[in-house]
Enzyme design. Structure first.
Site, PDB file in Angstrom:
ATOM      1  N   HIS A  19       6.711   1.434  -6.104  1.00  0.00           N
ATOM      2  CA  HIS A  19       5.441   1.465  -5.582  1.00  0.00           C
ATOM      3  C   HIS A  19       4.423   1.811  -6.510  1.00  0.00           C
ATOM      4  CE1 HIS A  19       3.815   1.409  -1.291  1.00  0.00           C
ATOM      5  NE2 HIS A  19       5.092   1.561  -0.733  1.00  0.00           N
TER       6      HIS A  19
ATOM      7  N   HIS B 266     -21.236  10.968  23.506  1.00  0.00           N
ATOM      8  CA  HIS B 266     -20.917   9.797  23.543  1.00  0.00           C
ATOM      9  C   HIS B 266     -23.110   9.519  23.331  1.00  0.00           C
ATOM     10  CE1 HIS B 266     -17.853  10.523  26.192  1.00  0.00           C
ATOM     11  NE2 HIS B 266     -18.323   9.530  27.100  1.00  0.00           N
TER      12      HIS B 266
ATOM     13  N   HIS C  75       2.182  -3.953  -6.325  1.00  0.00           N
ATOM     14  CA  HIS C  75       3.799  -3.098  -5.954  1.00  0.00           C
ATOM     15  C   HIS C  75       4.502  -4.492  -6.025  1.00  0.00           C
ATOM     16  CE1 HIS C  75       1.126  -0.328  -3.582  1.00  0.00           C
ATOM     17  NE2 HIS C  75      -0.010  -1.496  -3.736  1.00  0.00           N
TER      18      HIS C  75
ATOM     19  N   GLU D 219     -10.014   0.307  21.337  1.00  0.00           N
ATOM     20  CA  GLU D 219     -10.862  -0.282  20.899  1.00  0.00           C
ATOM     21  C   GLU D 219     -10.541  -0.625  19.406  1.00  0.00           C
ATOM     22  OE1 GLU D 219     -11.180   2.428  21.799  1.00  0.00           O
ATOM     23  OE2 GLU D 219     -12.809   2.491  23.836  1.00  0.00           O
TER      24      GLU D 219
HETATM   25  C1  LIG Z   1      -4.753   2.188   6.363  1.00  0.00           C
HETATM   26  C2  LIG Z   1      -4.250   1.699   4.206  1.00  0.00           C
HETATM   27  N1  LIG Z   1      -3.645   3.485   4.910  1.00  0.00           N
HETATM   28  C3  LIG Z   1      -3.171   3.261   2.703  1.00  0.00           C
HETATM   29  C4  LIG Z   1      -3.121   2.552   2.654  1.00  0.00           C
HETATM   30  C5  LIG Z   1      -2.868   2.769   1.172  1.00  0.00           C
HETATM   31  N2  LIG Z   1      -1.224   2.577   1.328  1.00  0.00           N
HETATM   32  C6  LIG Z   1      -1.026   0.934   0.741  1.00  0.00           C
HETATM   33  S1  LIG Z   1       0.941   0.702   0.446  1.00  0.00           S
HETATM   34  C7  LIG Z   1       1.383   2.747   1.103  1.00  0.00           C
HETATM   35  C8  LIG Z   1       2.481   2.785   1.883  1.00  0.00           C
HETATM   36  C9  LIG Z   1       3.309   1.567   2.408  1.00  0.00           C
HETATM   37  O1  LIG Z   1       4.309   2.555   2.633  1.00  0.00           O
HETATM   38  P1  LIG Z   1       5.151   1.086   3.345  1.00  0.00           P
HETATM   39  O2  LIG Z   1       4.496   0.599   4.293  1.00  0.00           O
HETATM   40  O3  LIG Z   1       6.590   1.358   3.972  1.00  0.00           O
HETATM   41  O4  LIG Z   1       5.458  -0.006   1.840  1.00  0.00           O
HETATM   42  P2  LIG Z   1       6.276   0.063   1.165  1.00  0.00           P
HETATM   43  O5  LIG Z   1       6.046   1.495   0.969  1.00  0.00           O
HETATM   44  O6  LIG Z   1       8.321   0.005   2.050  1.00  0.00           O
HETATM   45  O7  LIG Z   1       5.994  -1.124   0.313  1.00  0.00           O
HETATM   46  C10 LIG Z   1       0.054   3.137   1.393  1.00  0.00           C
HETATM   47  C11 LIG Z   1       0.092   4.419   2.035  1.00  0.00           C
HETATM   48  C12 LIG Z   1      -3.536   1.751   3.034  1.00  0.00           C
HETATM   49  N3  LIG Z   1      -2.680  -0.040   2.569  1.00  0.00           N
HETATM   50  N4  LIG Z   1      -3.797   1.088   4.506  1.00  0.00           N
END
Ligand SMILES: Cc1ncc(C[n+]2csc(CCOP(=O)(O)OP(=O)(O)O)c2C)c(N)n1
Ligand SMILES: [Mg+2]
Length: 690
Positions: A276, A489, A29, A428
């Site tokens: 990205h 549960h 990224h 949790e």
């Molecule tokens: C729990 C989780 N769900 C999905 C992803 C896949 N993922 C990686 S980056 C991203 C987008 C994140 O957006 P943001 O936090 O705004 O970062 P930016 O696009 O600004 O770099 C996703 C969905 C992940 N790493 N973790």
């Protein structure tokens, strides 16, 4: 502190390294670090109290890259600041944690620069991140542990612990539920040593956040009780510095700094989700380098003077603070030798001398007690000998029996930060992540809830195993034994799920004796998390003069009761409450002249680590008539019962009814177990005769 040309050059150097690493790997990224680099730079260079020469100095500020997909940002910072590597014995080594060559092998096998920051693998990484939201939640635990350490160890004349915790998060972290849970807890706890930086570029993978995330984040955090400040432009280093000063001046609330930034800043894909997940391409990189005034033809370029600049900034400040701390710690040790000794043990994950003397004994008792109750008693004894053992529950302490009740055991609250009873609330997922954060600061945390809700915390439990940190996850109400509460549960597949996690030790003790031995093993863990799976209902305390000693727990499984001849016709394998069922079935079989061995298997993972010889002793390969008994999914049991064996387990989600009816309904009776055993023994005899 006005911005200088070197500040700008250093920021752009970071951007160049991030672009090149992603380009070289053809994966990663690039856009996120380019947008937020000025903020990370300002924090590290001007504020972070961190000595690259000693990245495990106990009072260092912690930096968590919660937007872990921007890992190149951290790799670049670790490289440019010259952070040194530390070995598993906590010795600081001569070599750098991240070299330029490491950066060049970003995302390749064995590189110190994997796709996401990994604790334990690359020195200077404070916690593993990548699953969005985990980093920020973990940072709350770090701040809580920092609070507690300060309360316990600081004296009027000595501020041994006063570190701050910073976490850098993106839109994704802010959307995740775990972040809300953790922020709510941090607000309640008034953690003024905690600063989250929200990299608000309003882009996630699917596009602009307008399509899904339109709430007022600042207002949300104000409602949580946070101090919120905004930086309109991530590139305005002075404004960024002012925001950090605002954080430093705050004494009653955690701080959120909302920073407006541009993903892919300076590149052709600025402000676009295209920044990205894929490299900029060679042309894109050239365009961006031109924009930043970097030489277009140079890769992994560190201009002259940049490393020195970091050395004069974070390097000099960190070294000064760390050596001053070490000097005063020498005086502290002279004034408070016992406290200093504790601090040193904590840093090396060592236990106090004589801790085992605290473990209680439970006399044989046919009525017995629930393993949650015996565990609560052991925990209370142990905690009195192990002052940095602390924890709590996701609002279920009266049920999970995890409350510390001895004299002086207070609640951890803003007004009593030396308390060891944590009230984690009905959260949790955050409970597990906060526990991870505490373990990373090296106190010994536990948290508890119902086994059924371990699913809510799975992602953080998984990280505790991945990071190899000794968190104790305590789960009670471990089976259909919960009775009337019914299928919502009654855990069924949770045990199999926990056992499937590499590196997590899952214990399901059968009686109070096994509970003591479980805690003996668990207390001594330094690099492994454990899950304790405990009953709600009473279980007899076995008479160990009739049965084998509970110390067998340390080997994961052991022969609890053997066939009279020592050569069993059938082996009954069970965990927890079902061990007692197996013992009853054994007696029933004896009446028919069938010799049954009962193997208690409280911890599969430890058993699997035993030498083949021991495993064959417990489960002789020649004895293929084997019945596994567990009030849970049968998934995984075939490994021990073999293709010729049988498993008495759960195949549905249970039912709501009194326990006795449920046991009968689902076949957990001595008659049913004995019947299965007889069938197997009969089949083997027919085979042998054929
Ligand atoms: C729990 C989780 N769900 C999905 C992803 C896949 N993922 C990686 S980056 C991203 C987008 C994140 O957006 P943001 O936090 O705004 O970062 P930016 O696009 O600004 O770099 C996703 C969905 C992940 N790493 N973790
Ligand atoms: Mg974003």
């Amino acid at each position: 502190m006005p911005t200088t040309e070197l500040d700008t050059l250093a920021v752009n150097t970071i951007r160049g390294l991030c672009m090149d690493a992603v380009q070289q790997a053809e994966s990663g990224h690039p856009g996120t670090p380019m947008g937020i680099a000025p903020v990370a730079y300002t924090l590290w260079q001007k504020f972070l109290r961190f000595d690259p020469q000693d990245p495990i100095w106990p009072n260092r500020d912690r930096f968590v890259l919660s937007e872990g997909h921007a890992s190149t940002l951290l790799w670049s910072l670790l490289h440019l600041t010259g952070v040194r590597a530390v070995d598993p014995d906590y010795e600081v080594l001569g070599r750098q944690s991240v070299t330029l060559d490491d950066l060049k092998t970003f995302r390749q096998l064995d590189s110190r620069c994997p796709g996401h920051p990994e604790y334990r693998w690359t020195s200077g990484v404070e916690t593993t991140t990548g699953p969005l939201g985990q980093g920020v939640a973990t940072s709350v635990g770090m701040a809580m542990a920092g609070r507690w350490l300060a309360a316990r160890y600081n004296r009027d004349d000595f501020r041994v612990f006063d570190f701050d915790v910073y976490a850098l998060a993106g839109d994704g972290c802010m959307m995740e539920g775990i972040a809300s849970e953790a922020a709510s807890l941090a607000g309640h706890q008034q953690l003024s040593n905690l600063c989250w930086i929200y990299d608000s570029n309003r882009i996630t993978i699917e596009g602009h956040t307008d399509i899904t995330f339109t709430e007022d984040v600042a207002a949300r955090f104000l409602a949580y009780g946070w101090n919120v400040t905004t930086v309109a432009d991530a590139n305005d280093l002075d404004a960024v510095a002012r925001a950090f000063h605002t954080f430093k001046a705050e004494t009653e609330r955690p701080t959120l700094i909302v920073v407006h930034s541009h993903i892919g800043y300076g590149s052709p894909v600025e402000d676009s989700p295209k920044a990205h997940g894929s490299p900029l391409g060679e042309d894109g990189v050239r365009t961006a380098k031109r924009f930043f005034g970097l030489p277009e033809d140079e890769q992994f370029y560190v201009p002259a003077g940049v490393r020195d600049w970091f050395e004069q900034g974070i390097g000099a400040r960190g070294a000064g603070l760390r050596t001053a701390w070490e000097n005063f710690f020498t005086s502290y040790r002279a004034s408070y030798p016992e406290l200093a000794d504790e601090i040193e043990r904590i840093q090396r994950r060592k236990l106090p001398d004589g801790w085992e003397a605290a473990l209680p004994d439970f006399p044989a008792d046919p009525k017995g007690l629930a393993t949650r109750d015996s565990s609560g008693k052991v925990l209370n004894s142990l905690a009195q000998r192990l002052p940095w053992l602390m924890g709590g529950s996701a609002d279920l302490a009266p049920s999970t029996k995890t409350l510390l009740e001895f004299e002086g055991a207070e609640s951890f609250q803003p007004g009593s930060p030396d308390g060891r009873n944590l009230h984690l609330g009905v959260r949790e997922h955050a409970s597990a992540a906060v526990s991870n954060g505490m373990a990373l600061v090296k106190v010994r945390p536990y948290w508890s809830g119902f086994l059924i809700f371990s699913d809510y915390a799975k992602a953080a439990i998984r990280l505790s195993a991945l990071m190899e940190i000794p968190v104790v996850h305590i789960f009670t109400h471990d089976s259909i034994g919960v009775g009337e509460d019914g299928p919502t549960h009654q855990p069924v597949e949770q045990l199999a799920g926990l056992r499937a996690m590499p590196g997590l030790l899952v214990f399901r003790p059968a009686d109070a004796g096994e509970v003591v031995e479980t805690w003996r093993v668990v207390a001594g863990l330094r690099h492994e998390p454990a899950a304790l799976v405990l009953s709600r209902q009473n279980l007899p305390t076995l008479d160990r003069s009739r049965f084998a000693a509970a110390a067998g727990v340390a080997r994961g499984a052991y022969v609890l009761a053997d066939a009279p001849s020592g050569e069993p016709d059938v082996i009954l394998l069970a965990t927890g409450s079902e061990v007692h069922l197996a013992l009853s079935a054994r007696e029933e079989l004896a009446v028919d002249g069938i010799g049954a061995r009962v193997v208690s298997m409280p911890c599969w993972e430890l058993f699997d680590r035993q030498p083949q010889e021991y495993r064959d002793e417990v489960l002789p390969p020649a004895v293929t008539a084997r019945v596994g008994i567990e009030q849970a999914s049968t998934f995984g049991w075939d490994r021990y019962v073999g293709s010729g064996g049988a498993v008495v387990g759960m195949h549905t989600y249970g039912a709501s009814a009194p326990l006795k009816q449920l046991l009968h309904h689902f076949g957990f009776t001595p008659e049913r177990v004995a019947q299965r055993a007889r069938e197997l023994v009969g089949a083997r005899q027919r085979e042998a005769g054929a």
